[in-house]
Design a protein around this motif. Structure first.
Motif, PDB file in Angstrom:
ATOM      1  N   GLY A 131       1.127  -1.529  -0.258  1.00  0.00           N
ATOM      2  CA  GLY A 131      -0.235   0.333  -0.333  1.00  0.00           C
ATOM      3  C   GLY A 131       0.641   1.046  -0.067  1.00  0.00           C
ATOM      4  O   GLY A 131       2.502   1.071  -0.254  1.00  0.00           O
ATOM      5  N   PHE A 132       0.336   2.417   0.153  1.00  0.00           N
ATOM      6  CA  PHE A 132       0.991   3.596   0.846  1.00  0.00           C
ATOM      7  C   PHE A 132       2.418   3.188   1.225  1.00  0.00           C
ATOM      8  O   PHE A 132       2.902   4.335   0.310  1.00  0.00           O
ATOM      9  N   LEU A 133       1.608   3.032   2.304  1.00  0.00           N
ATOM     10  CA  LEU A 133       3.532   3.232   3.568  1.00  0.00           C
ATOM     11  C   LEU A 133       4.153   2.501   3.284  1.00  0.00           C
ATOM     12  O   LEU A 133       5.610   2.794   2.602  1.00  0.00           O
ATOM     13  N   ALA A 134       3.850   1.254   2.402  1.00  0.00           N
ATOM     14  CA  ALA A 134       5.082   0.515   1.711  1.00  0.00           C
ATOM     15  C   ALA A 134       6.124   0.972   0.040  1.00  0.00           C
ATOM     16  O   ALA A 134       7.139   0.947   0.079  1.00  0.00           O
ATOM     17  N   ARG A 135       5.172   1.234  -0.032  1.00  0.00           N
ATOM     18  CA  ARG A 135       5.358   1.622  -1.557  1.00  0.00           C
ATOM     19  C   ARG A 135       7.040   2.223  -0.897  1.00  0.00           C
ATOM     20  O   ARG A 135       7.415   3.117  -2.305  1.00  0.00           O
ATOM     21  N   ASN A 136       6.204   4.013   0.284  1.00  0.00           N
ATOM     22  CA  ASN A 136       7.265   5.153   0.193  1.00  0.00           C
ATOM     23  C   ASN A 136       8.494   4.070   0.667  1.00  0.00           C
ATOM     24  O   ASN A 136       9.528   4.655   0.929  1.00  0.00           O
ATOM     25  N   LEU A 137       8.301   3.333   1.375  1.00  0.00           N
ATOM     26  CA  LEU A 137       9.263   2.224   2.297  1.00  0.00           C
ATOM     27  C   LEU A 137      10.777   1.396   1.319  1.00  0.00           C
ATOM     28  O   LEU A 137      10.938   1.485   1.425  1.00  0.00           O
ATOM     29  N   ARG A 138       9.635   1.303   0.113  1.00  0.00           N
ATOM     30  CA  ARG A 138      10.604   0.629  -1.093  1.00  0.00           C
ATOM     31  C   ARG A 138      11.897   1.400  -1.354  1.00  0.00           C
ATOM     32  O   ARG A 138      13.111   0.862  -1.567  1.00  0.00           O
ATOM     33  N   SER A 139      12.271   2.939  -0.854  1.00  0.00           N
ATOM     34  CA  SER A 139      13.367   3.581  -1.044  1.00  0.00           C
ATOM     35  C   SER A 139      14.214   2.926  -0.361  1.00  0.00           C
ATOM     36  O   SER A 139      15.631   3.000  -0.382  1.00  0.00           O
ATOM     37  N   LEU A 140      14.166   2.484   0.611  1.00  0.00           N
ATOM     38  CA  LEU A 140      14.869   1.788   1.630  1.00  0.00           C
ATOM     39  C   LEU A 140      14.683   0.135   1.660  1.00  0.00           C
ATOM     40  O   LEU A 140      15.701  -0.487   2.911  1.00  0.00           O
TER      41      LEU A 140
END
Length: 254
Positions: free
Chosen positions: A7-16
């Motif tokens: 979801g939204f948070l998971a997609r943003n975490l992909r940079s890490l």
């Protein structure tokens, strides 16, 4: 980092994803503070139990996302803190608090982040800002009287997460928020001006009082947050970025 969820948070975490190999981030489950069901709660609890068990067996650390919103701290006297007893005031808040205890009892190394209201492009339709934009476009906005929200840019949250995970935190709970509660009426005013929209407002009495999220622990652990511009006017910058993404045709979606 391994990321559970899409979801939204998971997609943003992909940079890490290439960092913190000892950590599993659980970014799946209930993200809707209202309208959730016992079945939704049960599924998230089962998933947390399963992932925590795997982390304990493998000697890995579990990053879990809780809430610092009204459901958790709405009844707090003074700023909501991580080190004081909490009395949740919504089923969602009670659910997240119970999951925090489930994780602590599991024996797995963990970091629990109690998040403010994340803001960023491509947010799910049910979250606050996409909902307000949709209502503005429809001509009627429903505002909870005296409601306020602590808004924080999802990019700033990812930066904070990166800093926190670089430390050897194994059993910590940290509020991740700006520390400033913005009246929802002010949020509506800003969105309406930026998008050139006018709408009638319907006020709803909920009886929930405003609350402020303490960031004392966050600032001690991550002094760099002093450079992120948190303050009474911080929300204007992140709402500006959000409305720019909406105006450019980037639609919010689940």
């Amino acid at each position: 980092m391994d990321i559970v969820g899409n979801g939204f948070l998971a997609r943003n975490l992909r940079s890490l994803a290439g960092r913190h190999p000892d950590t599993v981030a659980l970014a799946a489950g209930v993200s809707w503070a209202s309208g959730t069901s016992d079945e939704d709660f049960a599924r998230e609890a089962a998933l947390l139990h399963e992932v925590a068990e795997r982390c304990q067996d493998a000697g890995r650390r579990l990053l879990f996302f809780s809430t610092a919103a009204t459901g958790m701290y709405g009844l707090a006297e003074g700023p909501g803190r991580e080190d004081t007893p909490v009395t949740p005031c919504t089923p969602y808040g009670a659910h997240k608090l119970a999951l925090e205890q489930l994780l602590r009892d599991s024996g797995a190394a963990h970091v629990i982040l109690r998040l403010g209201h994340l803001v960023g492009p491509d947010q799910p339709e049910h979250q606050l800002l996409p909902t307000l934009v949709r209502q503005l476009r429809e001509g009627v906005v429903r505002v909870h009287r005296e409601a306020a929200r602590d808004l924080i840019d999802v990019g700033d949250v990812i930066t904070v997460i990166d800093r926190l995970l670089a430390m050897d935190l194994r059993a910590e709970t940290v509020n991740v928020a700006s520390g400033f509660a913005v009246p929802v009426e002010d949020v509506v005013d800003h969105l309406a001006r930026a998008l050139g929209l006018e709408a009638r407002r319907e006020f709803v009495d909920t009886g929930v009082r405003q609350h402020v999220i303490s960031t004392e622990k966050l600032r001690a652990l991550v002094p760099q947050v002093a450079e992120m511009g948190f303050g009474p006017g911080y929300y204007r910058r992140i709402l500006g970025d959000f409305t720019a993404s909406v105006s450019s045709g980037t639609s919010a979606h689940a």
